[in-house]
Design a protein around this motif. Structure first.
Motif, PDB file in Angstrom:
ATOM      1  N   SER A 101       0.833  -1.213   0.000  1.00  0.00           N
ATOM      2  CA  SER A 101       0.000   0.000   0.000  1.00  0.00           C
ATOM      3  C   SER A 101       0.860   1.252   0.000  1.00  0.00           C
ATOM      4  N   LEU A 102       2.009   1.183  -0.685  1.00  0.00           N
ATOM      5  CA  LEU A 102       2.956   2.294  -0.782  1.00  0.00           C
ATOM      6  C   LEU A 102       3.453   2.736   0.605  1.00  0.00           C
ATOM      7  N   THR A 103       3.586   1.762   1.492  1.00  0.00           N
ATOM      8  CA  THR A 103       4.075   2.023   2.839  1.00  0.00           C
ATOM      9  C   THR A 103       5.366   1.241   3.058  1.00  0.00           C
ATOM     10  N   ASN A 104       6.388   1.893   3.572  1.00  0.00           N
ATOM     11  CA  ASN A 104       7.701   1.270   3.720  1.00  0.00           C
ATOM     12  C   ASN A 104       7.739   0.448   5.009  1.00  0.00           C
ATOM     13  N   HIS A 105       7.188  -0.758   4.946  1.00  0.00           N
ATOM     14  CA  HIS A 105       7.035  -1.588   6.136  1.00  0.00           C
ATOM     15  C   HIS A 105       8.372  -2.144   6.622  1.00  0.00           C
ATOM     16  N   GLY A 106       8.546  -2.112   7.939  1.00  0.00           N
ATOM     17  CA  GLY A 106       9.618  -2.851   8.570  1.00  0.00           C
ATOM     18  C   GLY A 106       9.130  -4.217   8.977  1.00  0.00           C
ATOM     19  N   TYR A 107       9.750  -4.799   9.964  1.00  0.00           N
ATOM     20  CA  TYR A 107       9.353  -6.131  10.423  1.00  0.00           C
ATOM     21  C   TYR A 107       8.015  -6.039  11.147  1.00  0.00           C
ATOM     22  N   LEU A 108       7.056  -6.859  10.742  1.00  0.00           N
ATOM     23  CA  LEU A 108       5.698  -6.796  11.291  1.00  0.00           C
ATOM     24  C   LEU A 108       5.333  -8.029  12.097  1.00  0.00           C
ATOM     25  N   GLY A 109       6.337  -8.788  12.497  1.00  0.00           N
ATOM     26  CA  GLY A 109       6.069  -9.971  13.308  1.00  0.00           C
ATOM     27  C   GLY A 109       5.285 -11.015  12.545  1.00  0.00           C
ATOM     28  N   THR A 110       4.210 -11.512  13.143  1.00  0.00           N
ATOM     29  CA  THR A 110       3.429 -12.573  12.511  1.00  0.00           C
ATOM     30  C   THR A 110       2.720 -12.102  11.240  1.00  0.00           C
ATOM     31  N   ARG A 111       2.621 -10.765  11.061  1.00  0.00           N
ATOM     32  CA  ARG A 111       1.971 -10.251   9.845  1.00  0.00           C
ATOM     33  C   ARG A 111       2.911 -10.238   8.651  1.00  0.00           C
ATOM     34  N   ASN A 112       4.190 -10.481   8.882  1.00  0.00           N
ATOM     35  CA  ASN A 112       5.132 -10.558   7.771  1.00  0.00           C
ATOM     36  C   ASN A 112       4.958 -11.860   7.009  1.00  0.00           C
ATOM     37  N   ASP A 113       5.077 -11.780   5.684  1.00  0.00           N
ATOM     38  CA  ASP A 113       5.158 -12.973   4.856  1.00  0.00           C
ATOM     39  C   ASP A 113       6.630 -13.381   4.835  1.00  0.00           C
ATOM     40  N   HIS A 114       6.984 -14.345   5.688  1.00  0.00           N
ATOM     41  CA  HIS A 114       8.381 -14.749   5.853  1.00  0.00           C
ATOM     42  C   HIS A 114       9.198 -13.524   6.289  1.00  0.00           C
ATOM     43  N   ASP A 115      10.217 -13.157   5.513  1.00  0.00           N
ATOM     44  CA  ASP A 115      11.049 -12.008   5.903  1.00  0.00           C
ATOM     45  C   ASP A 115      10.867 -10.840   4.940  1.00  0.00           C
ATOM     46  N   SER A 116       9.676 -10.697   4.372  1.00  0.00           N
ATOM     47  CA  SER A 116       9.394  -9.633   3.409  1.00  0.00           C
ATOM     48  C   SER A 116       9.416  -8.267   4.084  1.00  0.00           C
ATOM     49  N   LEU A 117      10.054  -7.295   3.424  1.00  0.00           N
ATOM     50  CA  LEU A 117      10.213  -5.960   3.990  1.00  0.00           C
ATOM     51  C   LEU A 117      10.102  -4.894   2.903  1.00  0.00           C
ATOM     52  N   GLN A 169      10.306  -7.146  -0.436  1.00  0.00           N
ATOM     53  CA  GLN A 169      11.429  -7.958  -0.914  1.00  0.00           C
ATOM     54  C   GLN A 169      12.028  -8.736   0.257  1.00  0.00           C
ATOM     55  N   ARG A 170      12.503  -9.942  -0.018  1.00  0.00           N
ATOM     56  CA  ARG A 170      12.974 -10.843   1.032  1.00  0.00           C
ATOM     57  C   ARG A 170      14.501 -10.920   1.054  1.00  0.00           C
ATOM     58  N   PRO A 171      15.142 -10.488   2.124  1.00  0.00           N
ATOM     59  CA  PRO A 171      16.591 -10.626   2.220  1.00  0.00           C
ATOM     60  C   PRO A 171      17.063 -12.062   2.029  1.00  0.00           C
ATOM     61  N   SER A 172      16.283 -13.025   2.494  1.00  0.00           N
ATOM     62  CA  SER A 172      16.692 -14.425   2.370  1.00  0.00           C
ATOM     63  C   SER A 172      16.695 -14.906   0.923  1.00  0.00           C
ATOM     64  N   GLN A 173      16.045 -14.149   0.037  1.00  0.00           N
ATOM     65  CA  GLN A 173      15.993 -14.515  -1.376  1.00  0.00           C
ATOM     66  C   GLN A 173      16.950 -13.687  -2.227  1.00  0.00           C
ATOM     67  N   GLY A 174      17.857 -12.988  -1.572  1.00  0.00           N
ATOM     68  CA  GLY A 174      18.902 -12.290  -2.306  1.00  0.00           C
ATOM     69  C   GLY A 174      18.578 -10.878  -2.732  1.00  0.00           C
ATOM     70  N   TRP A 175      17.541 -10.275  -2.184  1.00  0.00           N
ATOM     71  CA  TRP A 175      17.181  -8.912  -2.579  1.00  0.00           C
ATOM     72  C   TRP A 175      18.079  -7.865  -1.920  1.00  0.00           C
ATOM     73  N   GLY A 176      18.753  -8.209  -0.853  1.00  0.00           N
ATOM     74  CA  GLY A 176      19.607  -7.267  -0.133  1.00  0.00           C
ATOM     75  C   GLY A 176      19.472  -7.476   1.358  1.00  0.00           C
ATOM     76  N   THR A 177      20.148  -6.649   2.122  1.00  0.00           N
ATOM     77  CA  THR A 177      20.033  -6.731   3.573  1.00  0.00           C
ATOM     78  C   THR A 177      18.706  -6.122   4.004  1.00  0.00           C
ATOM     79  N   PRO A 178      18.264  -6.407   5.251  1.00  0.00           N
ATOM     80  CA  PRO A 178      17.031  -5.773   5.728  1.00  0.00           C
ATOM     81  C   PRO A 178      17.059  -4.261   5.627  1.00  0.00           C
ATOM     82  N   ALA A 179      18.183  -3.661   5.931  1.00  0.00           N
ATOM     83  CA  ALA A 179      18.285  -2.199   5.848  1.00  0.00           C
ATOM     84  C   ALA A 179      18.174  -1.728   4.399  1.00  0.00           C
ATOM     85  N   GLN A 180      18.775  -2.462   3.484  1.00  0.00           N
ATOM     86  CA  GLN A 180      18.748  -2.060   2.075  1.00  0.00           C
ATOM     87  C   GLN A 180      17.335  -2.117   1.496  1.00  0.00           C
ATOM     88  N   VAL A 181      16.615  -3.208   1.713  1.00  0.00           N
ATOM     89  CA  VAL A 181      15.298  -3.339   1.092  1.00  0.00           C
ATOM     90  C   VAL A 181      14.270  -2.407   1.728  1.00  0.00           C
TER      91      VAL A 181
END
Length: 379
Positions: free
Chosen positions: A113-129, A134-146
């Motif tokens: 929704s054009l919102t720069n979400h950080g970690y949302l706990g159980t509302r996160n889809d895996h490690d999407s940020l 984008q998921r750091p575990s899938q090679g998109w970058g570090t949590p800070a980068q994405v």
């Protein structure tokens, strides 16, 4: 026989002389090229809104900086628009064509929704940020980068431009090639809103030629960044719900017999048939007349956002069938004069909210102009 009846006196009084002559000349040329036509069209009280193209920008003014003042846009707050501006500016810096900006904004609308979400706990889809989830575990970058809008946007565009033929794909298909979402069709519903955001934040760039990074208005036959193109190259000969034809739910474009009819945008064919196939005297495999009812051979296409376009009076059976997926600019039929018609032309309609009835009809001149594909300008 008079090819073009004189315009009514009141219409002539309201219009500049130059506009009257231009419309009359366009209609005359259209009729002269239509060999085999049965009778002349009536040029009936075209409104100045139908005839005059507003001076919209086509992106040349450049996108607004993400740190500048944001316009007011219903449904979006300042933070959301700043994030959209960041996405657009990265696309411009990378020289990605404006269609890519629309795809990127629509993708971020669906993902965050054009919102720069950080970690949302159980509302996160895996490690999407971030904006694009984008998921750091899938090679998109570090949590800070994405979670950096510029970095995340650049990574999105880098993957998008590697998709072969992305410029010609429906928005939802191009977005899915990058995101690999579990809901591949979800991006389509944001297409119109994303185009409007790009227009508001980038001087009308969604009206620019979609396959070019040059930021120029579309030429006849181009597909705009918002995904729309003109269905025929022809002048306007009859307007939408005019004083003399208040029940005319579309516009008539004076194309010649045998000209190609193109899909105005990507979508799915929902109707492809003869409007009077059940009545032998009015079958579509022959020229129609003013006393023949119906659209003749015609096609309805459903597009993103519950938009429907209609194409009437085809010469032969349409080249597409119900259920076919079509691209913007794909040939769907040939101009003819079947059904309720006094000569070869394309009757073209646009309907909103998935409503195929007259209640859903809107002025195609305005609709197409807003999407960077103005009608009635000829070749």
């Amino acid at each position: 026989m008079t090819l073009i009846p004189d315009l009514d006196r009141e219409a002539r009084r309201r219009r500049p002389r130059k506009a009257v002559l231009l419309v009359a000349l366009t209609a005359t040329l259209s009729l002269l090229c239509c060999a085999g036509g049965m009778a002349a069209f009536f040029l009936d009280g075209l409104s100045s809104d139908d005839q005059t193209l507003s001076a919209y920008g086509c992106g040349a003014g450049g996108p607004l900086p993400a740190t500048g003042d944001m316009p007011r846009l219903s449904g979006f707050n300042e933070s959301q628009l700043r994030n959209a501006a960041a996405i657009i500016n990265v696309g411009a810096k990378l020289k990605v064509p404006p269609k890519g900006w629309v795809i990127a904004v629509a993708t971020a609308m669906q993902e965050s929704s054009l919102t720069n979400h950080g970690y949302l706990g159980t509302r996160n889809d895996h490690d999407s940020l971030g904006l694009f989830q984008q998921r750091p575990s899938q090679g998109w970058g570090t949590p800070a980068q994405v979670q950096d809008p510029e970095y995340a946007s650049r990574k999105f565009y880098e993957k998008l431009v590697k998709v072969k033929g992305w410029e010609r794909m429906p928005l939802t298909d191009a977005a899915q090639k990058v995101q690999r979402s579990a809901f591949p069709d979800a991006y389509a519903k944001h297409e119109l809103a994303a185009a409007e955001i790009v227009n508001q934040l980038a001087d009308g760039a969604a009206r620019a030629a979609g396959a070019s990074a040059a930021l120029a208005c579309t030429a006849m036959g181009d597909v705009s960044a918002s995904g729309w193109t003109t269905p025929v190259k022809a002048g306007l000969v009859s307007g939408f719900r005019t004083a003399s034809r208040p029940d005319h739910q579309g516009v008539d474009l004076g194309a010649a017999r045998g000209d190609d009819i193109l899909a105005a945008a990507a979508g799915t064919v929902i109707v492809s048939r003869c409007d009077n196939d059940s009545e032998p005297p009015f079958r579509c495999d022959r020229d129609g007349s003013p006393s023949t009812p119906g659209c003749g051979w015609y096609v309805d296409i459903k597009h993103a956002g519950e938009i429907i376009t209609r194409y009437c009076h085809m010469l032969y059976r349409p080249k597409v069938q119900v259920g076919d997926t079509v691209a913007a600019g794909q040939q769907i039929g040939i101009v003819g004069t079947s059904g309720h018609s006094s000569g070869p032309h394309l009757h073209f309609e646009v309907h909103l909210n998935g409503d195929r009835s007259s209640s859903g009809a809107t002025n195609p001149m305005v609709w197409m102009r807003e999407r960077g594909a103005p009608l009635g300008t000829g070749e």
